[in-house]
Design an enzyme around this catalytic site. Structure first.
Site, PDB file in Angstrom:
ATOM      1  CG  HIS A 150      -5.188  -0.481  -2.864  1.00 54.04           C
ATOM      2  ND1 HIS A 150      -3.978   0.011  -3.300  1.00 54.04           N
ATOM      3  CD2 HIS A 150      -5.266  -0.164  -1.553  1.00 54.04           C
ATOM      4  CE1 HIS A 150      -3.365   0.612  -2.297  1.00 54.04           C
ATOM      5  NE2 HIS A 150      -4.131   0.517  -1.229  1.00 54.04           N
ATOM      6  CB  CYS A 208      -0.945  -0.066   1.203  1.00 50.16           C
ATOM      7  SG  CYS A 208      -2.134   1.268   1.368  1.00 50.16           S
ATOM      8  CG  ASP A 211      -4.732   0.569  -6.720  1.00 51.09           C
ATOM      9  OD1 ASP A 211      -5.523   1.429  -6.275  1.00 51.09           O
ATOM     10  OD2 ASP A 211      -3.745   0.164  -6.097  1.00 51.09           O
TER      11      ASP A 211
END
Length: 251
Positions: free
Chosen positions: A221, A134, A189
């Site tokens: 994601h 992330c 994403d």
């Protein structure tokens, strides 16, 4: 399977003390180090489990709480499983912390994490690898560019905002990277759209960086995080294969 030993550690930084998790093969012998950058939900059992898996493969792994300025982990109260209903509310609490962690602060901290690894008897002399998830993928790339003499390999998975038009966009460190890089992008994403993927690819290629950027189909994601509704088993399996392959080539 190699037995591992994990422990909570504190890392002195210029701005305080960062709590972290350190795990390594149980024999205590010096092993190549991996600096593991958390995702937005932070240092928690899921990330410790992932770090233990790397330790089982023969590495000494450090997972710092990069939000330590806001408290020790867990910085926000987390459910055992992060579903879509709880995700938005949690991110409302977390996003200001991520925005406050500027590249300058994050890289000052990275120096402290790398120094701590160099001091540990469980860590072998020589360069380290970095992996991030992330927003941690941004920190992985920035660390490779900021400490090229220390980082031999860096990976990022379902990273967002890696190649924006901002003056401090992570992709702008490409010309300082000497490590081999790998990025596993989530398909569709919104935090890493196709134009950013291409911009990152172009920057790494122009800088002569050894790298591979791949888009994982149908993987959302957060696809590596088994304690969230974003988990995607096939994408996670592919991530582990790519990451371990990178580490084996490096060490």
């Amino acid at each position: 399977m190699t037995a591992v030993q994990g422990t909570d550690v504190d890392i002195p930084t210029e701005d305080g003390t960062a709590d972290a998790f350190l795990t390594h093969p149980g024999d205590g012998g010096p092993r190549p180090a991996v600096l593991f950058y958390m995702d937005a939900f932070g240092l928690r059992p899921q990330l410790k489990s992932m770090a233990d898996r790397l330790a089982e493969a023969g590495y000494a792994v450090l997972v710092p709480n990069v939000f330590y300025r806001h408290g020790r982990a867990p910085v926000v109260e987390l459910p055992g499983f992060i579903d879509n209903a709880s995700r938005g509310q949690l991110l409302q609490q977390i996003m200001p912390m991520g925005q406050a962690l500027t590249p300058e602060l994050a890289m000052r901290d990275a120096g402290a994490y790398l120094r701590r690894l160099a001091e540990r008897p469980e860590v072998a002399d020589g360069p380290v690898a970095v992996t991030g998830y992330c927003f941690g993928a941004r920190l992985s790339l920035l660390t490779a560019g900021t400490y090229p003499e220390r980082v031999a390999a860096a990976a990022g998975f379902h990273g967002g905002q890696l190649a924006t038009g901002a003056p401090d966009s992570p992709h702008l460190v490409a010309d300082r990277v000497t490590a081999e890089l790998y990025f596993g992008h989530a398909d569709q994403d919104p935090s890493m759209p196709p134009e950013q993927i291409q911009r990152l690819e172009d920057a790494l290629t122009a800088a002569g960086v050894r790298h591979r950027c791949e888009v994982y189909p149908d993987a959302p994601h957060g696809f590596t995080q088994a304690d969230t509704a974003s988990y995607h088993a096939e994408g996670d399996k592919r991530h582990w294969a790519a990451l371990l392959d990178l580490l084996e080539r490096t060490f």
